[in-house]
Scaffold this motif. Sequence first.
Motif, short mmCIF file in Angstrom:
data_model
loop_
_atom_site.label_atom_id
_atom_site.label_comp_id
_atom_site.label_asym_id
_atom_site.label_seq_id
_atom_site.Cartn_x
_atom_site.Cartn_y
_atom_site.Cartn_z
N PRO A 198 0.81 -1.22 0.00
CA PRO A 198 0.00 0.00 0.00
C PRO A 198 0.84 1.27 0.00
N TRP A 199 2.05 1.20 0.57
CA TRP A 199 2.92 2.37 0.56
C TRP A 199 3.40 2.68 -0.85
N ARG A 200 3.67 1.64 -1.63
CA ARG A 200 4.04 1.85 -3.03
C ARG A 200 2.88 2.48 -3.80
N LEU A 201 1.68 1.96 -3.56
CA LEU A 201 0.51 2.49 -4.25
C LEU A 201 0.25 3.94 -3.86
N LEU A 202 0.48 4.27 -2.59
CA LEU A 202 0.34 5.65 -2.16
C LEU A 202 1.35 6.54 -2.88
N ALA A 203 2.58 6.05 -3.00
CA ALA A 203 3.60 6.83 -3.71
C ALA A 203 3.22 7.03 -5.17
N TYR A 204 2.69 5.97 -5.81
CA TYR A 204 2.24 6.11 -7.20
C TYR A 204 1.13 7.14 -7.32
N SER A 205 0.17 7.12 -6.40
CA SER A 205 -0.94 8.06 -6.47
C SER A 205 -0.47 9.49 -6.27
N ILE A 206 0.53 9.69 -5.40
CA ILE A 206 1.08 11.04 -5.20
C ILE A 206 1.77 11.52 -6.47
N LEU A 247 -0.62 15.42 -12.74
CA LEU A 247 -1.87 16.02 -13.18
C LEU A 247 -1.92 17.51 -12.86
N LEU A 248 -1.50 17.87 -11.64
CA LEU A 248 -1.48 19.29 -11.27
C LEU A 248 -0.49 20.07 -12.10
N MET A 249 0.66 19.48 -12.38
CA MET A 249 1.66 20.14 -13.23
C MET A 249 1.13 20.35 -14.64
N ALA A 250 0.39 19.36 -15.15
CA ALA A 250 -0.19 19.47 -16.48
C ALA A 250 -1.20 20.61 -16.55
N ILE A 251 -2.03 20.72 -15.51
CA ILE A 251 -3.02 21.81 -15.47
C ILE A 251 -2.33 23.16 -15.44
N ASP A 252 -1.25 23.25 -14.65
CA ASP A 252 -0.52 24.51 -14.55
C ASP A 252 0.15 24.86 -15.87
N MET A 253 0.75 23.88 -16.53
CA MET A 253 1.41 24.13 -17.81
C MET A 253 0.42 24.57 -18.88
N THR A 254 -0.77 24.00 -18.84
CA THR A 254 -1.73 24.20 -19.92
C THR A 254 -2.63 25.41 -19.70
N PHE A 255 -2.97 25.70 -18.43
CA PHE A 255 -3.97 26.73 -18.18
C PHE A 255 -3.48 27.89 -17.31
N GLY A 269 1.80 19.31 -21.68
CA GLY A 269 0.80 19.31 -20.62
C GLY A 269 -0.27 18.25 -20.83
N VAL A 270 -0.72 18.10 -22.07
CA VAL A 270 -1.74 17.09 -22.36
C VAL A 270 -1.17 15.69 -22.12
N GLY A 271 0.05 15.44 -22.61
CA GLY A 271 0.67 14.14 -22.38
C GLY A 271 0.90 13.85 -20.91
N LEU A 272 1.38 14.86 -20.18
CA LEU A 272 1.62 14.71 -18.75
C LEU A 272 0.31 14.49 -18.00
N GLY A 273 -0.74 15.18 -18.44
CA GLY A 273 -2.04 15.03 -17.78
C GLY A 273 -2.61 13.64 -17.96
N PHE A 274 -2.56 13.12 -19.19
CA PHE A 274 -3.07 11.77 -19.42
C PHE A 274 -2.25 10.73 -18.65
N GLY A 275 -0.92 10.92 -18.65
CA GLY A 275 -0.07 9.99 -17.90
C GLY A 275 -0.35 10.03 -16.41
N GLY A 276 -0.47 11.23 -15.85
CA GLY A 276 -0.77 11.36 -14.43
C GLY A 276 -2.12 10.80 -14.06
#
Length: 199
Positions: A9-17, A23-31, A74-81
């Motif tokens: 679960p700690w690995r999964l938490l790290a992945y989710s972070i 996703l937040l970086m993608a939003i900032d880059m794009t908008f 940003g779009v690529g980073l957003g989909f990946g995130g």
Amino acid sequence: MKVWVGRSPWRLLAYSIVGAAMLLMAIDMTFSNRFYPLPDADETVTTLEDGTETTIRTFNRDGQAQRRRDIAFGVGLGFGGLAILLWSVREVVARRPLLVADETGLMVHLGTRRDPPLRLEWDEISEVRTGVREDDAGVTSVLSLRLTDPERVPIKPRSAIAEPPWLHLVSEEWDVAARQVAPVVEAYITGLRGAGRYE
């Protein structure tokens, strides 16, 4: 004795972070561009009808190219995130076993959820070891199984390394350490030898 191994679960938490950060970086880059720098632009000061002055930024040629690049990244980073975030949440909500050891044998998931697991009876495993593997990616802990029939080793397994007759299961993401799984597997193997199922 039964052993049930899932993802840590700690690995999964790290992945989710990581996924949320992407996703937040993608939003900032794009908008919004609150943290990510704005593209190059020419600034023009204009006086409004009420006498106040305002600055208008107009992307120059370099800025237009940078803006197109930022949107594409940003779009690529957003989909990946988003993919990483959704995958990690699904793995937490609908946990699945990566390895199960019980009286019937050993079951190992070496692929995606849609791929069937590798099922081995205990008389198909002749030896078990724990250790580490070192390659260009670094050092990885493994649970190594020596199979009696080298053809039972998958050709290109995921989450494992095939070296017939050995199958090295990568245990980095397990919620149970490989050193705890190995004695259970060894007990089943030696128990079958003692019962005369090995010649």
